[in-house]
Design a protein around this motif. Structure first.
Motif, short mmCIF file in Angstrom:
data_model
loop_
_atom_site.label_atom_id
_atom_site.label_comp_id
_atom_site.label_asym_id
_atom_site.label_seq_id
_atom_site.Cartn_x
_atom_site.Cartn_y
_atom_site.Cartn_z
N GLN A 1 0.84 -1.20 0.00
CA GLN A 1 0.00 0.00 0.00
C GLN A 1 0.87 1.24 0.00
N VAL A 2 0.53 2.20 -0.79
CA VAL A 2 1.23 3.48 -0.86
C VAL A 2 0.25 4.55 -0.39
N GLY A 3 0.70 5.44 0.48
CA GLY A 3 -0.20 6.47 0.98
C GLY A 3 0.55 7.64 1.54
N ALA A 4 -0.12 8.39 2.36
CA ALA A 4 0.44 9.58 2.99
C ALA A 4 0.96 9.22 4.38
N GLN A 5 0.90 10.15 5.30
CA GLN A 5 1.41 9.93 6.65
C GLN A 5 0.75 8.72 7.29
#
Length: 149
Positions: A14-18
């Motif tokens: 999974q790629v995401g923000a903080q």
């Protein structure tokens, strides 16, 4: 080991923000690994805070000590108090605390648009640069021997 001894794990990427939970887990895992490999134990947080008579933040520093190394992560002084000597006093206080904790070396980095001249004036010597900082700038790395301070 061969590929047969390391079968591919069924997992999702999974790629995401903080991701605070991920940040904490990675910090815990790498800190434990580094402590074991170095024999220096775990880092100890370090901070220096300056407040005015109204309790407002004038400036401060965060960093850590680890074995014989003192590292500055962030040093900031409020704009209306810059050039009043607070940066040097804050940095000196951190170095003195580092030395009290057994540190003999101090490190810091500064972007070329921040304060490399300030660190040179405080006795730090440049040890390297990394390109690729936005705006064509560089990240400048510094070292200072606290034993000579």
């Amino acid at each position: 080991m061969t590929a047969e001894q390391h079968p591919t794990l069924a997992a999702s990427l999974q790629v995401g923000a903080q991701d605070d939970e991920l940040q904490q887990r990675l910090d815990d895992e790498l800190t434990a690994f580094n402590a074991g490999e170095s024999g220096a134990g775990r880092p100890t947080e370090l901070s220096v805070r300056v407040t005015d008579t109204a309790g407002e933040l004038v400036g401060g520093l965060t960093g850590w000590t680890w074995g014989t190394l003192c590292a500055v992560e962030m040093l900031w002084v409020r704009e209306d108090q810059r050039r009043a000597g607070w940066g040097a006093r804050i940095l000196r206080a951190a170095e003195e605390e580092g030395a009290r904790r057994g540190c003999i070396d101090a490190i810091v980095s500064s972007y070329t648009f921040q304060a490399p001249g300030f660190y040179r004036a405080q006795g730090y010597r440049e040890t390297g640069r990394l390109t690729g900082v936005p705006g064509g700038h560089e990240d400048v790395y510094f070292h200072k021997s606290l034993a000579a301070s």
